[in-house]
Enzyme design. Structure first.
Site, PDB file in Angstrom:
ATOM      1  N   HIS A 177      23.034 -64.842  67.567  1.00 42.03           N
ATOM      2  CA  HIS A 177      21.772 -64.835  68.324  1.00 42.03           C
ATOM      3  C   HIS A 177      22.052 -64.629  69.813  1.00 42.03           C
ATOM      4  O   HIS A 177      21.381 -63.830  70.477  1.00 42.03           O
ATOM      5  CB  HIS A 177      21.037 -66.172  68.172  1.00 42.03           C
ATOM      6  CG  HIS A 177      20.502 -66.455  66.813  1.00 42.03           C
ATOM      7  ND1 HIS A 177      20.743 -67.654  66.174  1.00 42.03           N
ATOM      8  CD2 HIS A 177      19.730 -65.727  65.981  1.00 42.03           C
ATOM      9  CE1 HIS A 177      20.130 -67.642  65.004  1.00 42.03           C
ATOM     10  NE2 HIS A 177      19.518 -66.479  64.852  1.00 42.03           N
ATOM     11  N   LYS A 228       7.888 -75.202  56.708  1.00 44.02           N
ATOM     12  CA  LYS A 228       9.336 -75.309  56.553  1.00 44.02           C
ATOM     13  C   LYS A 228       9.860 -76.527  57.311  1.00 44.02           C
ATOM     14  O   LYS A 228       9.455 -76.774  58.440  1.00 44.02           O
ATOM     15  CB  LYS A 228      10.036 -74.068  57.104  1.00 44.02           C
ATOM     16  CG  LYS A 228      10.106 -72.915  56.160  1.00 44.02           C
ATOM     17  CD  LYS A 228      10.928 -71.823  56.800  1.00 44.02           C
ATOM     18  CE  LYS A 228      11.544 -70.924  55.775  1.00 44.02           C
ATOM     19  NZ  LYS A 228      12.356 -69.896  56.400  1.00 44.02           N
ATOM     20  N   ARG A 246      22.094 -57.000  61.179  1.00 47.26           N
ATOM     21  CA  ARG A 246      23.440 -57.269  60.668  1.00 47.26           C
ATOM     22  C   ARG A 246      23.857 -56.259  59.615  1.00 47.26           C
ATOM     23  O   ARG A 246      25.025 -55.914  59.518  1.00 47.26           O
ATOM     24  CB  ARG A 246      23.507 -58.667  60.059  1.00 47.26           C
ATOM     25  CG  ARG A 246      23.297 -59.777  61.063  1.00 47.26           C
ATOM     26  CD  ARG A 246      23.164 -61.097  60.372  1.00 47.26           C
ATOM     27  NE  ARG A 246      21.913 -61.087  59.602  1.00 47.26           N
ATOM     28  CZ  ARG A 246      21.353 -62.156  59.077  1.00 47.26           C
ATOM     29  NH1 ARG A 246      21.915 -63.323  59.194  1.00 47.26           N
ATOM     30  NH2 ARG A 246      20.210 -62.065  58.417  1.00 47.26           N
ATOM     31  N   SER A 304      22.057 -68.579  60.496  1.00 46.00           N
ATOM     32  CA  SER A 304      21.866 -70.016  60.710  1.00 46.00           C
ATOM     33  C   SER A 304      22.032 -70.788  59.403  1.00 46.00           C
ATOM     34  O   SER A 304      22.597 -71.877  59.387  1.00 46.00           O
ATOM     35  CB  SER A 304      20.482 -70.281  61.295  1.00 46.00           C
ATOM     36  OG  SER A 304      20.378 -69.751  62.581  1.00 46.00           O
TER      37      SER A 304
END
Length: 169
Positions: free
Chosen positions: A27, A51, A100, A137
């Protein structure tokens, strides 16, 4: 009024959105690169009430402010709702997203097209540094929860917060 007739210079603004639970070196790589391209970079921490994160939104904001303080042009805040509304409210014309892998592109392209269709906001895709191409993460949390060494994957402040938050196994 903005532009040459205005007394204020036109600032190039962008947003780097995410949940950042926790913020990783991947990040930070994207945020740092965006901070060199834009005058102001807003880091928008997503609020998703459905969440349960490892860190609260306030803790994520605090950690992000700590680890981005050196850039000088990064502002960190929370957002709830549509990212395009966040952008409209702050006059932000661009979203910066790290990619990514090809699998990221499929999803992010759909989001970029939807955001542009809704509001005209553009999305800039930045390829992730190969060092962080596998990093997420979720993986950091999982490895840290099992006692694995994640010191090379997160800033020192985040490592300390992870060690404090996660029980030793």
């Amino acid at each position: 009024m903005t532009g040459p007739e205005s007394e204020e210079p036109l600032l190039r603004r962008a947003v780097c959105p995410g949940s950042f639970d926790p913020v990783t070196n991947g990040h930070l790589d994207i945020i740092a690169r965006a901070s060199r391209l834009y005058d102001v970079v807003h880091v928008a921490v997503m609020i998703n009430k459905s969440k349960q994160g490892l860190f609260t939104v306030e803790e994520r904001i605090d950690l992000l402010r700590q680890v981005t303080a050196e850039y000088g042009n990064v502002q960190v805040e929370a957002f709830h709702g549509l990212l395009v509304d966040f952008c409209k409210q702050r006059d932000i014309p661009a979203i910066v997203k790290g990619l990514r892998a090809v699998s990221d592109f499929d999803y992010e392209l759909q989001m970029a097209q939807m955001n542009n269709g809704l509001s005209g906001v553009e999305t800039l895709f930045v390829p992730t540094n190969p060092t962080y191409s596998f990093l997420s993460s979720s993986l950091v949390k999982e490895v840290a929860a099992w006692g694995g060494d994640v010191s090379h994957l997160v800033p020192p402040q985040v490592l300390a917060a992870l060690k404090e938050r996660l029980p030793r196994r």
